[in-house]
Design an enzyme around this catalytic site. Structure first.
Site, short mmCIF file in Angstrom:
data_model
loop_
_atom_site.label_atom_id
_atom_site.label_comp_id
_atom_site.label_asym_id
_atom_site.label_seq_id
_atom_site.Cartn_x
_atom_site.Cartn_y
_atom_site.Cartn_z
N CYS A 2 0.87 -1.17 0.00
CA CYS A 2 0.00 0.00 0.00
C CYS A 2 0.90 1.22 0.00
CB CYS A 2 -0.91 0.01 1.23
SG CYS A 2 -1.95 1.48 1.35
N GLU A 118 -3.67 0.84 -6.50
CA GLU A 118 -2.69 -0.18 -6.85
C GLU A 118 -2.57 -0.20 -8.36
OE1 GLU A 118 0.16 -1.57 -6.16
OE2 GLU A 118 -0.77 -2.10 -4.23
#
Length: 258
Positions: A2, A118
């Site tokens: 992340c 992402e």
């Protein structure tokens, strides 16, 4: 992993959603659609309140919002720059890593997010996606925090930092990336934040497939690649134009003509 997320809710809204007291003090909140490492953001902690002499009340805890900088700096670090390398902690090794094991036992937090970004590799390019809830509820990342003091400047304010735990991606998320933040369901928040609970191994398990399946995986513009870009347009669905050089687009089945 992340490495970028969005956090657009103001402290008052987060305080109501997480049943917490707003202790962000002079923090000037603003919607952040492109949170990057080393930025200051709101987190949720639960601690024993202290009296004027600094003694904790063992019979009471208070859940509160605190502002921290993303990128954990261990209390023993010689230099705060190490935090840029510690934005994530892997659940598989967090209990044994010197930088994280003390915080895992005593200093855990929740990191509220609208969702996270992402990048999926599509041939020679990377397509960014925004993973978010469909009902507007915040996602709660499992986080750890630490306080660092500059020994070279005793008058400097202590630096409070955090990291986001990550785990193997599940379900539809594994099509985007092999890692994901450790999302905690609401029923796990109290246990994770409990300052008197040191053994949290059972909370380091992967989230349920039900929780993951409820997420929207939204393709977004590559504008998010630059931390200089920050606005609601980053969250808008973006459908890339088809590659006209792709022969599959022109693979016509003409067997019916035979």
């Amino acid at each position: 992993m992340c490495g970028r997320y969005a956090a657009t809710k103001d402290p008052a809204t987060l305080a109501a959603e997480f049943d917490a007291v707003d202790e962000t003090d002079s923090y000037q909140p603003r919607a952040d659609y492109n949170v990057a490492p080393t930025k200051e953001e709101v987190t949720v902690v639960q601690r024993h309140p202290r009296d004027e002499e600094g003694n904790p009340d063992p019979d009471r805890t208070v859940r509160s919002l605190r502002v921290m900088r993303w990128g954990l700096v261990p209390f023993w670090a010689k230099d705060k720059s190490i935090g840029a390398k510690m934005i994530n902690a892997r659940v598989e090794s967090v209990a044994s890593k010197p930088a994280f094991k003390s915080s895992l036992a005593k200093r855990r937090c929740l990191v509220p997010a609208d969702g996270w970004y992402e990048w999926r590799k599509d041939g020679g390019t990377k397509q960014p996606y925004f993973m978010t809830t469909t009902n507007g509820a915040s996602i709660a990342f499992a986080g750890l925090w630490s306080t660092w003091r500059d020994k070279a400047d005793e008058e400097a304010e202590p630096l409070v930092t955090y990291t986001v735990l990550t785990t193997d991606a599940l379900g539809q998320l594994s099509d985007i990336h092999n890692r994901m933040p450790l999302m905690l369901p609401r029923e796990s928040w109290a246990d994770w934040l409990d300052p008197d609970r040191e053994d949290v191994e059972d909370l380091l398990t992967s989230p349920s497939l039900e929780l993951v399946s409820a997420l929207e995986l939204r393709p977004v513009s590559s504008a998010v690649n630059s931390v200089r870009n920050n606005g609601p347009e980053l969250l808008a669905r973006y459908e890339p134009a088809p590659d006209l050089d792709d022969p599959a687009l022109f693979d016509v089945d003409d067997s019916s003509r035979r």
